[in-house]
Design a protein around this motif. Structure first.
Motif, mmCIF file in Angstrom:
data_model
loop_
_atom_site.group_PDB
_atom_site.id
_atom_site.type_symbol
_atom_site.label_atom_id
_atom_site.label_comp_id
_atom_site.label_asym_id
_atom_site.label_seq_id
_atom_site.Cartn_x
_atom_site.Cartn_y
_atom_site.Cartn_z
ATOM 1 N N ASN A 1 1.397 4.511 1.223
ATOM 2 C CA ASN A 1 1.083 5.451 2.500
ATOM 3 C C ASN A 1 1.448 6.835 2.194
ATOM 4 O OD1 ASN A 1 0.028 3.352 4.092
ATOM 5 N ND2 ASN A 1 2.189 2.874 4.736
ATOM 6 N N ASP B 1 -8.876 0.178 -4.757
ATOM 7 C CA ASP B 1 -9.019 0.125 -3.335
ATOM 8 C C ASP B 1 -8.925 1.577 -2.818
ATOM 9 O OD1 ASP B 1 -9.041 -0.867 -0.524
ATOM 10 O OD2 ASP B 1 -7.708 -2.738 -0.989
ATOM 11 N N SER C 1 5.981 -0.300 8.195
ATOM 12 C CA SER C 1 5.197 0.488 7.302
ATOM 13 C C SER C 1 5.697 1.928 7.362
ATOM 14 C CB SER C 1 3.794 0.675 7.609
ATOM 15 O OG SER C 1 3.025 1.368 6.714
ATOM 16 N N GLN D 1 -1.584 -0.699 -4.402
ATOM 17 C CA GLN D 1 -0.162 -0.980 -4.777
ATOM 18 C C GLN D 1 0.106 0.031 -6.069
ATOM 19 O OE1 GLN D 1 1.277 -4.860 -4.513
ATOM 20 N NE2 GLN D 1 0.162 -5.429 -2.440
ATOM 21 N N GLY E 1 3.544 0.458 2.453
ATOM 22 C CA GLY E 1 3.324 -0.442 3.664
ATOM 23 C C GLY E 1 4.131 -1.569 4.171
ATOM 24 N N LEU F 1 -4.850 6.457 -0.239
ATOM 25 C CA LEU F 1 -4.076 6.497 0.981
ATOM 26 C C LEU F 1 -3.583 7.857 1.073
ATOM 27 C CD1 LEU F 1 -2.735 3.026 1.660
ATOM 28 C CD2 LEU F 1 -4.873 3.834 2.633
ATOM 29 N N SER G 1 -2.496 4.283 -3.669
ATOM 30 C CA SER G 1 -3.798 3.351 -3.142
ATOM 31 C C SER G 1 -3.202 2.265 -2.436
ATOM 32 C CB SER G 1 -4.384 3.201 -4.336
ATOM 33 O OG SER G 1 -5.490 2.196 -3.791
ATOM 34 N N LYS G 2 -4.167 1.839 -1.662
ATOM 35 C CA LYS G 2 -3.991 0.408 -1.037
ATOM 36 C C LYS G 2 -3.928 -0.746 -2.156
ATOM 37 C CE LYS G 2 -5.923 -2.336 2.960
ATOM 38 N NZ LYS G 2 -7.135 -2.537 3.936
ATOM 39 N N PRO H 1 0.720 -1.130 0.135
ATOM 40 C CA PRO H 1 0.002 -0.095 -0.069
ATOM 41 C C PRO H 1 0.981 1.298 -0.057
ATOM 42 C CG PRO H 1 -0.756 -1.392 1.643
ATOM 43 C CD PRO H 1 0.575 -1.976 1.365
#
Length: 329
Positions: free
Chosen positions: A20, A289, A64, A314, A39, A292, A311-312, A18
């Motif tokens: 972040n 998803d 993370s 990736q 992450g 972030l 994004s989560k 992810p």
């Protein structure tokens, strides 16, 4: 009729976790770069010309990475991980070395805030070991400057913003807390200047326009709260607010020219607003998803400016949303 939403101009894949946090470095004469923190504990340095990862930095033992930033004075990179460390990297001449680190003691998700001072040193603010405390140190000496702890119980520190006002002797710091409060701190005097209840739930993120003394914050609800700082350093909620279609925002970012605001939505979408009147301009749909992180590039040429979203899922999406007409929005 409104124009159809644009598509990303390109995407970056291969982060392996992810996304972040994102940070651009696109100064004239240098290769434009995008730094991302994943992450899975890796900082990727993306070359925006080749659209590939130039280097991968692993200095947080797989924990993370929640914040990355660069020191303009030296070009050094700072990365914050949930291993309770802030690492300083030397990237000169192809190096990828951790040359120093700061132990924060915090296991939360509050991102650091960095302020480079005119003396060539920097101030670094971060959530401390105790739930409500914020610590500020000087870099590179790591000399403690102050610890800020509220008198009342406001819960965990969720997000912070450190800046130097144009008038006044010392830096100020804005902090959002678990009970939905926003507090303004005078760093030099180590005291609270004002407070406002911005949300019924924890303040998940905030951004502050230091030129216009105006900010906006988000929680897990469907509302973005807008607020200003008056001439007496009092925080005041504005009637101007945004009601979202779906709840939850991970990050907010105002473009440096003060024309656009972007939000990273839990509903997989990036929303773009005119910053002046908070008028909705675009809903960017690409990710599968929750989004972030969002960041605007610092290209000197406005026509080259990009918006990046991590994004989560990736992936990082890059968008060109240069607009001459955003002034009145």
């Amino acid at each position: 009729m409104s124009r159809p939403a644009p598509s990303p101009i390109y995407t970056l894949r291969g982060a392996g976790g992810p996304l972040n946090t994102l940070h651009f470095s696109c100064l004239a004469g240098d290769t434009p770069l995008l730094f991302s923190g994943s992450g899975h504990g890796v900082v990727h340095i993306w070359n925006l010309n080749s659209r590939r990862a130039e280097r991968n930095l692993e200095g947080h033992s797989g924990s993370s990475v929640i914040w990355v930033n660069t020191l303009q004075s030296t070009g050094a990179l700072l990365s914050q991980g949930r291993d309770m460390q802030v690492c300083q990297w030397d990237l000169r001449e192809g190096r990828s070395e951790v040359v120093d680190s700061v132990w924060t003691g915090s296991v939360g998700f509050c991102q650091c805030s960095l302020l480079e001072t005119s003396s060539g040193s920097s101030l670094l603010a971060f959530a401390g070991q105790q739930t409500e405390e914020i610590k500020i140190i000087e870099l590179p000496s790591k000399k403690p400057v102050c610890t800020l702890v509220p008198d009342a119980k406001v819960g965990m520190v969720m997000c912070i913003k450190l800046w130097q006002p144009d008038s006044g002797p010392g830096p100020l710091l804005l902090a959002g807390y678990e009970d939905g409060s926003l507090l303004l701190w005078d760093v030099t005097q180590r005291c609270k200047l004002s407070e406002v209840k911005a949300h019924p739930e924890p303040v998940m993120c905030l951004t502050f326009d230091t030129k216009r003394l105006r900010g906006i914050s988000a929680s897990c609800e469907k509302k973005l709260s807008s607020w200003i700082l008056d001439g007496q350093n009092n925080l005041q909620l504005q009637d101007l607010s945004v009601t979202l279609v779906n709840p939850g925002v991970s990050q907010l970012c105002v473009r440096e020219d003060g024309k656009l605001l972007a939000s990273a939505g839990w509903d997989h979408r990036v929303r773009v607003f005119g910053w002046k009147k908070l008028r909705p301009l675009a809903v960017l749909q690409y990710h599968s998803d929750m989004v972030l992180s969002v960041a605007f590039s610092d290209h000197q040429d406005p026509r080259q400016r990009l918006l990046a979203a991590g994004s989560k899922d990736q992936r990082i999406s890059l968008w060109s949303i240069y607009s001459e007409g955003a002034n009145s929005s």
